[in-house]
Design a protein around this motif. Structure first.
Motif, mmCIF file in Angstrom:
data_model
loop_
_atom_site.group_PDB
_atom_site.id
_atom_site.type_symbol
_atom_site.label_atom_id
_atom_site.label_comp_id
_atom_site.label_asym_id
_atom_site.label_seq_id
_atom_site.Cartn_x
_atom_site.Cartn_y
_atom_site.Cartn_z
ATOM 1 N N PRO A 43 0.798 -1.225 0.000
ATOM 2 C CA PRO A 43 0.000 0.000 0.000
ATOM 3 C C PRO A 43 0.836 1.284 0.000
ATOM 4 C CG PRO A 43 -0.741 -1.507 1.737
ATOM 5 C CD PRO A 43 0.498 -2.088 1.136
ATOM 6 N N ASP A 44 2.085 1.207 0.465
ATOM 7 C CA ASP A 44 2.916 2.414 0.567
ATOM 8 C C ASP A 44 3.711 2.716 -0.710
ATOM 9 O OD1 ASP A 44 4.880 0.464 0.604
ATOM 10 O OD2 ASP A 44 5.599 0.932 2.623
ATOM 11 N N GLY A 45 3.450 1.974 -1.805
ATOM 12 C CA GLY A 45 4.121 2.253 -3.062
ATOM 13 C C GLY A 45 5.305 1.360 -3.366
ATOM 14 N N ARG A 46 5.723 0.545 -2.400
ATOM 15 C CA ARG A 46 6.820 -0.396 -2.636
ATOM 16 C C ARG A 46 6.267 -1.681 -3.244
ATOM 17 N NH1 ARG A 46 9.389 -1.357 3.058
ATOM 18 N NH2 ARG A 46 7.176 -1.534 3.535
ATOM 19 N N VAL A 47 7.163 -2.527 -3.737
ATOM 20 C CA VAL A 47 6.803 -3.879 -4.155
ATOM 21 C C VAL A 47 7.571 -4.845 -3.273
ATOM 22 C CG1 VAL A 47 7.032 -5.599 -6.001
ATOM 23 C CG2 VAL A 47 6.172 -3.329 -6.542
ATOM 24 N N GLU A 48 6.844 -5.834 -2.745
ATOM 25 C CA GLU A 48 7.470 -6.901 -1.957
ATOM 26 C C GLU A 48 7.723 -8.073 -2.896
ATOM 27 O OE1 GLU A 48 6.402 -9.576 1.928
ATOM 28 O OE2 GLU A 48 5.000 -9.540 0.251
ATOM 29 N N VAL A 49 8.976 -8.505 -2.959
ATOM 30 C CA VAL A 49 9.344 -9.671 -3.757
ATOM 31 C C VAL A 49 9.815 -10.751 -2.792
ATOM 32 C CG1 VAL A 49 10.867 -10.579 -5.550
ATOM 33 C CG2 VAL A 49 10.027 -8.220 -5.706
ATOM 34 N N PHE A 50 9.165 -11.896 -2.839
ATOM 35 C CA PHE A 50 9.527 -13.059 -2.034
ATOM 36 C C PHE A 50 10.121 -14.043 -3.023
ATOM 37 C CE2 PHE A 50 8.894 -17.193 -0.273
ATOM 38 C CZ PHE A 50 8.925 -17.056 1.108
#
Length: 98
Positions: A43-50
């Motif tokens: 939601p804060d504009g970042r992308v989470e990559v796992f």
């Protein structure tokens, strides 16, 4: 640590990475490297990559995410990546966009 040992990283990608095809591009690179996991917008504009797989391939993905300028036509603009390493998890298959 052996670079072929399985590893898992959660990578937070900062920059202009929403609405530009970044998750799709990340998924394509991860699959090329034989990794499993996901990429999802935060939601804060970042992308989470796992990303999980041989440590060397996970490190290669991180290098591609951070690369400036992008040689593989990476969409968006990445300002920084922050990775946290951990042990691999069982039962993961494929690499998906969430």
């Amino acid at each position: 640590m052996d670079n072929n040992e399985p590893a898992r990283a959660v990578i937070w990608v900062h920059g202009r990475v929403h609405g530009v095809g970044f998750r799709w591009w990340t998924r394509a690179r991860a699959l090329e490297l034989g990794l499993v996991g996901h990429a999802r917008n935060a939601p804060d504009g970042r992308v989470e990559v796992f990303a999980q797989g041989p440590r060397e391939q996970v490190e290669e993905l991180i290098s591609l995410l951070e690369e400036k300028p992008s040689s593989k036509l990476r969409p968006g603009e990445v300002t920084t990546c922050v990775a946290t390493w951990g042990p691999p998890r069982d039962g993961l298959v494929g690499f998906v966009e969430k």
